[in-house]
Write a protein that holds these residues in place. Sequence first.
Motif, mmCIF file in Angstrom:
data_model
loop_
_atom_site.group_PDB
_atom_site.id
_atom_site.type_symbol
_atom_site.label_atom_id
_atom_site.label_comp_id
_atom_site.label_asym_id
_atom_site.label_seq_id
_atom_site.Cartn_x
_atom_site.Cartn_y
_atom_site.Cartn_z
ATOM 1 N N ALA A 298 0.811 -1.218 0.000
ATOM 2 C CA ALA A 298 0.000 0.000 0.000
ATOM 3 C C ALA A 298 0.841 1.264 0.000
ATOM 4 O O ALA A 298 0.328 2.346 -0.332
ATOM 5 C CB ALA A 298 -0.921 -0.006 1.224
ATOM 6 N N ALA A 299 2.127 1.166 0.367
ATOM 7 C CA ALA A 299 2.984 2.355 0.391
ATOM 8 C C ALA A 299 3.327 2.834 -1.014
ATOM 9 O O ALA A 299 3.619 4.018 -1.209
ATOM 10 C CB ALA A 299 4.264 2.063 1.168
ATOM 11 N N VAL A 300 3.314 1.931 -1.996
ATOM 12 C CA VAL A 300 3.746 2.295 -3.343
ATOM 13 C C VAL A 300 2.914 3.431 -3.943
ATOM 14 O O VAL A 300 3.471 4.453 -4.378
ATOM 15 C CB VAL A 300 3.743 1.061 -4.273
ATOM 16 C CG1 VAL A 300 3.979 1.481 -5.724
ATOM 17 C CG2 VAL A 300 4.812 0.065 -3.831
ATOM 18 N N PRO A 301 1.574 3.317 -4.016
ATOM 19 C CA PRO A 301 0.813 4.418 -4.619
ATOM 20 C C PRO A 301 0.929 5.722 -3.853
ATOM 21 O O PRO A 301 0.857 6.803 -4.437
ATOM 22 C CB PRO A 301 -0.629 3.893 -4.627
ATOM 23 C CG PRO A 301 -0.660 2.816 -3.613
ATOM 24 C CD PRO A 301 0.689 2.196 -3.633
ATOM 25 N N VAL A 302 1.135 5.632 -2.524
ATOM 26 C CA VAL A 302 1.295 6.859 -1.731
ATOM 27 C C VAL A 302 2.582 7.566 -2.114
ATOM 28 O O VAL A 302 2.604 8.792 -2.348
ATOM 29 C CB VAL A 302 1.290 6.525 -0.222
ATOM 30 C CG1 VAL A 302 1.598 7.775 0.599
ATOM 31 C CG2 VAL A 302 -0.041 5.933 0.181
ATOM 32 N N VAL A 303 3.673 6.824 -2.180
ATOM 33 C CA VAL A 303 4.966 7.415 -2.523
ATOM 34 C C VAL A 303 4.956 7.934 -3.964
ATOM 35 O O VAL A 303 5.451 9.024 -4.251
ATOM 36 C CB VAL A 303 6.103 6.391 -2.326
ATOM 37 C CG1 VAL A 303 7.428 6.927 -2.867
ATOM 38 C CG2 VAL A 303 6.239 6.038 -0.845
ATOM 39 N N VAL A 304 4.374 7.155 -4.876
ATOM 40 C CA VAL A 304 4.308 7.574 -6.272
ATOM 41 C C VAL A 304 3.516 8.864 -6.410
ATOM 42 O O VAL A 304 3.913 9.794 -7.134
ATOM 43 C CB VAL A 304 3.706 6.457 -7.149
ATOM 44 C CG1 VAL A 304 3.355 6.993 -8.538
ATOM 45 C CG2 VAL A 304 4.690 5.296 -7.272
ATOM 46 N N GLU A 305 2.394 8.961 -5.714
ATOM 47 C CA GLU A 305 1.587 10.184 -5.783
ATOM 48 C C GLU A 305 2.356 11.378 -5.235
ATOM 49 O O GLU A 305 2.285 12.492 -5.780
ATOM 50 C CB GLU A 305 0.283 10.005 -5.004
ATOM 51 C CG GLU A 305 -0.674 11.174 -5.112
ATOM 52 C CD GLU A 305 -1.145 11.432 -6.530
ATOM 53 O OE1 GLU A 305 -1.440 12.605 -6.845
ATOM 54 O OE2 GLU A 305 -1.210 10.469 -7.323
ATOM 55 N N LEU A 306 3.109 11.170 -4.167
ATOM 56 C CA LEU A 306 3.924 12.235 -3.600
ATOM 57 C C LEU A 306 4.980 12.696 -4.605
ATOM 58 O O LEU A 306 5.201 13.904 -4.792
ATOM 59 C CB LEU A 306 4.596 11.746 -2.318
ATOM 60 C CG LEU A 306 5.556 12.728 -1.631
ATOM 61 C CD1 LEU A 306 4.803 13.976 -1.175
ATOM 62 C CD2 LEU A 306 6.247 12.065 -0.452
ATOM 63 N N LEU A 307 5.619 11.750 -5.272
ATOM 64 C CA LEU A 307 6.641 12.086 -6.264
ATOM 65 C C LEU A 307 6.036 12.846 -7.442
ATOM 66 O O LEU A 307 6.596 13.843 -7.906
ATOM 67 C CB LEU A 307 7.336 10.816 -6.747
ATOM 68 C CG LEU A 307 8.143 10.041 -5.700
ATOM 69 C CD1 LEU A 307 8.688 8.748 -6.298
ATOM 70 C CD2 LEU A 307 9.276 10.886 -5.145
ATOM 71 N N ILE A 308 4.888 12.367 -7.934
ATOM 72 C CA ILE A 308 4.239 13.023 -9.074
ATOM 73 C C ILE A 308 3.866 14.460 -8.710
ATOM 74 O O ILE A 308 4.127 15.398 -9.472
ATOM 75 C CB ILE A 308 2.986 12.241 -9.509
ATOM 76 C CG1 ILE A 308 3.396 10.916 -10.152
ATOM 77 C CG2 ILE A 308 2.145 13.066 -10.481
ATOM 78 C CD1 ILE A 308 2.217 10.017 -10.484
ATOM 79 N N ALA A 309 3.255 14.629 -7.535
ATOM 80 C CA ALA A 309 2.840 15.965 -7.113
ATOM 81 C C ALA A 309 4.048 16.879 -6.941
ATOM 82 O O ALA A 309 4.002 18.061 -7.304
ATOM 83 C CB ALA A 309 2.041 15.878 -5.812
ATOM 84 N N GLY A 310 5.139 16.329 -6.392
ATOM 85 C CA GLY A 310 6.336 17.140 -6.200
ATOM 86 C C GLY A 310 6.954 17.588 -7.512
ATOM 87 O O GLY A 310 7.290 18.768 -7.686
ATOM 88 N N VAL A 311 7.092 16.660 -8.464
ATOM 89 C CA VAL A 311 7.683 17.009 -9.757
ATOM 90 C C VAL A 311 6.774 17.981 -10.508
ATOM 91 O O VAL A 311 7.246 18.921 -11.153
ATOM 92 C CB VAL A 311 7.940 15.741 -10.599
ATOM 93 C CG1 VAL A 311 8.394 16.118 -12.003
ATOM 94 C CG2 VAL A 311 9.010 14.870 -9.927
ATOM 95 N N ASP A 312 5.457 17.775 -10.399
ATOM 96 C CA ASP A 312 4.540 18.700 -11.067
ATOM 97 C C ASP A 312 4.632 20.086 -10.453
ATOM 98 O O ASP A 312 4.576 21.100 -11.165
ATOM 99 C CB ASP A 312 3.111 18.178 -10.980
ATOM 100 C CG ASP A 312 2.137 19.086 -11.718
ATOM 101 O OD1 ASP A 312 2.246 19.171 -12.962
ATOM 102 O OD2 ASP A 312 1.291 19.730 -11.071
#
Length: 210
Positions: A158-172
């Motif tokens: 369950a940590a994967v989508p949380v971390v991925v979303e954080l990365l996407i939001a940060g890069v955006d």
Amino acid sequence: MTQVETGSAPRRRLSAAARRQRIESAAVEVFAERGYDATTLGEIATAAGVARSVLYDHFPDKRRLYLHVLGTESNAMLAQVADGITGAGDGRDRMHATIAAYLAYTRDRPAGRRLLVDPVPSGDPELDQVIRGYRDARAQVVTTLLAPDLARAGIAGAAVPVVVELLIAGVDGVARWSADHPAADQDEVVGSVLRLLWQGLPRYADPGER
């Protein structure tokens, strides 16, 4: 009979493909600015510089035009990012290329980015679901890119989508900042993001964290 000289060259008639491209470009700008519900086809026709009847020749209704430009912009974004994901080099090189590609997309197509990432609510649950589908597709692309690095960092389940979303939001967020600051050194911007991500992910499961 001698033709009267008007002093100006005759206007060239746009091809059907050129008119369609103008309509699509105008639609992206207007939909991104006003949202689906508030936009009229008349506004898009005016922005494109074509008669409303010409717009109807290409798109019979607003919904089909909106879905078309959503798909076109999503494909453009994913194609540009995919060049980085599938490029040569190791994981760090590909991550660098992917970050640079997304920042370039944001600079080159700011209205397209707003349409996909920060859309004005459409007022139509089905259309909002389409947008969420495109977001899910982007998240899957990033997850695939980072899968080996996430695994090495001990990020699973369950940590994967949380971390991925954080990365996407940060890069955006960095991409939006970069677009607003065109004088910034883009190589340094990309390098800063890369260093944070590349050095930060391995510390996710650091047993010595406080």
